[in-house]
Design a protein around this motif. Structure first.
Motif, PDB file in Angstrom:
ATOM      1  N   ALA A  78       0.832  -1.207   0.000  1.00 29.59           N
ATOM      2  CA  ALA A  78       0.000   0.000   0.000  1.00 29.59           C
ATOM      3  C   ALA A  78       0.864   1.253   0.000  1.00 29.59           C
ATOM      4  O   ALA A  78       0.571   2.231  -0.706  1.00 29.59           O
ATOM      5  N   HIS A  79       1.925   1.225   0.770  1.00 31.35           N
ATOM      6  CA  HIS A  79       2.842   2.375   0.844  1.00 31.35           C
ATOM      7  C   HIS A  79       3.495   2.645  -0.508  1.00 31.35           C
ATOM      8  O   HIS A  79       3.578   3.794  -0.955  1.00 31.35           O
ATOM      9  N   GLN A  80       3.946   1.581  -1.193  1.00 30.35           N
ATOM     10  CA  GLN A  80       4.579   1.750  -2.500  1.00 30.35           C
ATOM     11  C   GLN A  80       3.581   2.293  -3.525  1.00 30.35           C
ATOM     12  O   GLN A  80       3.911   3.174  -4.328  1.00 30.35           O
ATOM     13  N   ALA A  81       2.364   1.759  -3.530  1.00 28.40           N
ATOM     14  CA  ALA A  81       1.360   2.209  -4.498  1.00 28.40           C
ATOM     15  C   ALA A  81       1.024   3.681  -4.272  1.00 28.40           C
ATOM     16  O   ALA A  81       0.924   4.471  -5.222  1.00 28.40           O
ATOM     17  N   ARG A  82       0.846   4.056  -3.013  1.00 31.92           N
ATOM     18  CA  ARG A  82       0.515   5.451  -2.729  1.00 31.92           C
ATOM     19  C   ARG A  82       1.691   6.375  -3.035  1.00 31.92           C
ATOM     20  O   ARG A  82       1.512   7.483  -3.563  1.00 31.92           O
ATOM     21  N   SER A  83       2.896   5.935  -2.714  1.00 27.85           N
ATOM     22  CA  SER A  83       4.085   6.735  -3.024  1.00 27.85           C
ATOM     23  C   SER A  83       4.198   6.992  -4.522  1.00 27.85           C
ATOM     24  O   SER A  83       4.555   8.093  -4.959  1.00 27.85           O
ATOM     25  N   LEU A  84       3.889   5.961  -5.322  1.00 31.09           N
ATOM     26  CA  LEU A  84       3.952   6.131  -6.774  1.00 31.09           C
ATOM     27  C   LEU A  84       2.918   7.134  -7.254  1.00 31.09           C
ATOM     28  O   LEU A  84       3.210   8.003  -8.095  1.00 31.09           O
ATOM     29  N   ALA A  85       1.695   7.049  -6.735  1.00 31.93           N
ATOM     30  CA  ALA A  85       0.663   8.001  -7.133  1.00 31.93           C
ATOM     31  C   ALA A  85       1.041   9.426  -6.740  1.00 31.93           C
ATOM     32  O   ALA A  85       0.830  10.378  -7.500  1.00 31.93           O
ATOM     33  N   LEU A  86       1.627   9.582  -5.550  1.00 27.93           N
ATOM     34  CA  LEU A  86       2.057  10.905  -5.107  1.00 27.93           C
ATOM     35  C   LEU A  86       3.209  11.431  -5.969  1.00 27.93           C
ATOM     36  O   LEU A  86       3.281  12.618  -6.285  1.00 27.93           O
ATOM     37  N   THR A  87       4.106  10.534  -6.358  1.00 26.58           N
ATOM     38  CA  THR A  87       5.281  10.941  -7.135  1.00 26.58           C
ATOM     39  C   THR A  87       4.925  11.328  -8.560  1.00 26.58           C
ATOM     40  O   THR A  87       5.422  12.317  -9.104  1.00 26.58           O
ATOM     41  N   THR A  88       4.059  10.534  -9.193  1.00 29.28           N
ATOM     42  CA  THR A  88       3.709  10.792 -10.589  1.00 29.28           C
ATOM     43  C   THR A  88       2.600  11.820 -10.738  1.00 29.28           C
ATOM     44  O   THR A  88       2.497  12.486 -11.772  1.00 29.28           O
ATOM     45  N   GLY A  89       1.732  11.913  -9.725  1.00 32.66           N
ATOM     46  CA  GLY A  89       0.555  12.760  -9.868  1.00 32.66           C
ATOM     47  C   GLY A  89      -0.460  12.194 -10.832  1.00 32.66           C
ATOM     48  O   GLY A  89      -1.361  12.903 -11.292  1.00 32.66           O
ATOM     49  N   GLU A  90      -0.348  10.887 -11.144  1.00 34.22           N
ATOM     50  CA  GLU A  90      -1.218  10.237 -12.119  1.00 34.22           C
ATOM     51  C   GLU A  90      -1.838   8.981 -11.502  1.00 34.22           C
ATOM     52  O   GLU A  90      -1.308   8.433 -10.524  1.00 34.22           O
ATOM     53  N   PRO A  91      -2.951   8.498 -12.077  1.00 33.32           N
ATOM     54  CA  PRO A  91      -3.579   7.290 -11.547  1.00 33.32           C
ATOM     55  C   PRO A  91      -2.663   6.076 -11.617  1.00 33.32           C
ATOM     56  O   PRO A  91      -1.823   5.960 -12.524  1.00 33.32           O
ATOM     57  N   VAL A  92      -2.853   5.175 -10.679  1.00 37.86           N
ATOM     58  CA  VAL A  92      -2.055   3.954 -10.581  1.00 37.86           C
ATOM     59  C   VAL A  92      -2.991   2.751 -10.465  1.00 37.86           C
ATOM     60  O   VAL A  92      -3.969   2.784  -9.710  1.00 37.86           O
ATOM     61  N   VAL A  93      -2.700   1.701 -11.230  1.00 34.75           N
ATOM     62  CA  VAL A  93      -3.309   0.397 -10.988  1.00 34.75           C
ATOM     63  C   VAL A  93      -2.243  -0.464 -10.320  1.00 34.75           C
ATOM     64  O   VAL A  93      -1.213  -0.771 -10.926  1.00 34.75           O
ATOM     65  N   ALA A  94      -2.468  -0.791  -9.070  1.00 36.79           N
ATOM     66  CA  ALA A  94      -1.527  -1.616  -8.311  1.00 36.79           C
ATOM     67  C   ALA A  94      -2.028  -3.055  -8.357  1.00 36.79           C
ATOM     68  O   ALA A  94      -2.969  -3.422  -7.653  1.00 36.79           O
TER      69      ALA A  94
END
Length: 322
Positions: A78-94
């Protein structure tokens, strides 16, 4: 022509340096491709690679399809998925999946006695954390006491890797996206989508979107499509759970040497091969089967002919299906 699903791009190799992702992130940014996907890598991890691409200026929607549960606790997932969304500013499918039994055994000492239970627990914890809940969860395989620091992020959808009806039914109950790999459109339509819908109905929730990872190649005079099948999919074609899925879908490769099995895969449409127009027609079959998104997988082309050839074909196919 029938309606086509949304088309996305799979990184067709395991990157050793994050800058290798940049041409593919650019392809998603500058074409009609919807999302950049990467499967599990034991070289540059997809979460870190996508973040590095964002740091280089290519902020695009991303998908992990699928990362393997034995590698990380669901809190870390969960931490990695949220970090990626915060970093990219774009939607993520984890996207997550239990992996092969041999992989589970190598990391955990023994495989999950029930991969379905393990996947249910895993996604339950990840979703609870991403929704900001303070969890007190104790399961057979995973436990979690606590919460994550609140943060507002772009949309994060949870995916589950799906090959067979049991996991499809579970995805219908708990996932936002069902992610398939190497599944013919006919198998998707006749086996997986009905199970997915049944699971969603049981849980009283919307049917998850379906993302199909589809290996393919353009026809060319100097090419043997069976060779490309094997070059991109040999480990999967040897794995018992993939063999079982393909047999159920009408492609029995269990007794074949890989070149012959590759030919069967092309004949059974688990690997798509043709000119751009033919590929567009074959992708339309996935839409008719229930796929909302098709991820163009040019791994076989990349492994045989190199990344430049794979990139050229991705551009040609995207232009044909845009």
């Amino acid at each position: 022509m029938s309606a086509l699903p949304a088309c996305s791009v799979l990184l067709p190799f395991l990157p050793r340096r994050p800058e290798q992702l940049l041409p593919y992130a650019a392809l998603v940014e500058w074409t009609a491709a919807e999302r950049l996907w990467q499967g599990q890598s034991l070289l540059v991890e997809p979460f870190q690679g996508f973040a590095a691409a964002a740091g280089s200026g290519f902020r695009v929607p991303t998908g992990t399809g699928v990362t393997l549960m034995p590698l990380r606790h669901p809190y870390e997932a969960a931490h990695q998925a949220r970090s990626l969304a915060l970093t990219t500013g774009e939607p993520v499918v984890a996207g997550f999946g239990p992996g092969a039994r041999s992989f589970q055994r190598s990391l955990l000492g023994a495989p999950y006695a029930s991969p379905l239970t393990a996947a249910r627990e895993y996604l339950t914890v990840v979703r609870g954390l991403l929704e900001g809940r303070n969890l007190s969860f104790s399961g057979t395989y995973f436990s979690c006491e606590g919460a994550m620091t609140p943060a507002v992020t772009p949309r994060i959808e949870l995916g589950l890797g799906v090959l067979r009806p049991g996991m499809a039914r579970l995805a219908g109950q708990i996932a936002d996206v069902a992610i398939t790999w190497l599944t013919p459109a006919s198998y998707l339509k006749e086996t997986l989508v009905p199970a997915l819908r049944a699971g969603a109905e049981e849980a009283g929730r919307p049917v998850p979107r379906v993302t199909a990872m589809v290996p393919m190649a353009l026809r060319a005079p100097d090419r043997d499509p069976a060779e490309l099948v094997v070059a991109g999919n040999a480990p999967h074609m040897r794995a018992p759970h993939y063999i079982d899925m393909l047999r159920t879908g009408g492609i029995d490769i269990s007794g074949d040497e890989l070149p012959a099995a590759g030919k069967r895969m092309v004949e059974g449409k688990a690997f798509l091969h043709g000119d751009p127009g033919e590929l567009a027609g074959l992708l339309a079959e996935y839409r008719e089967a229930g796929a909302d998104e098709v991820v163009l997988n040019l791994t076989g082309v990349c492994n045989v002919h190199g990344p430049k050839a794979a990139m050229s074909e991705l551009k040609t196919i995207l232009a044909a299906v845009a």
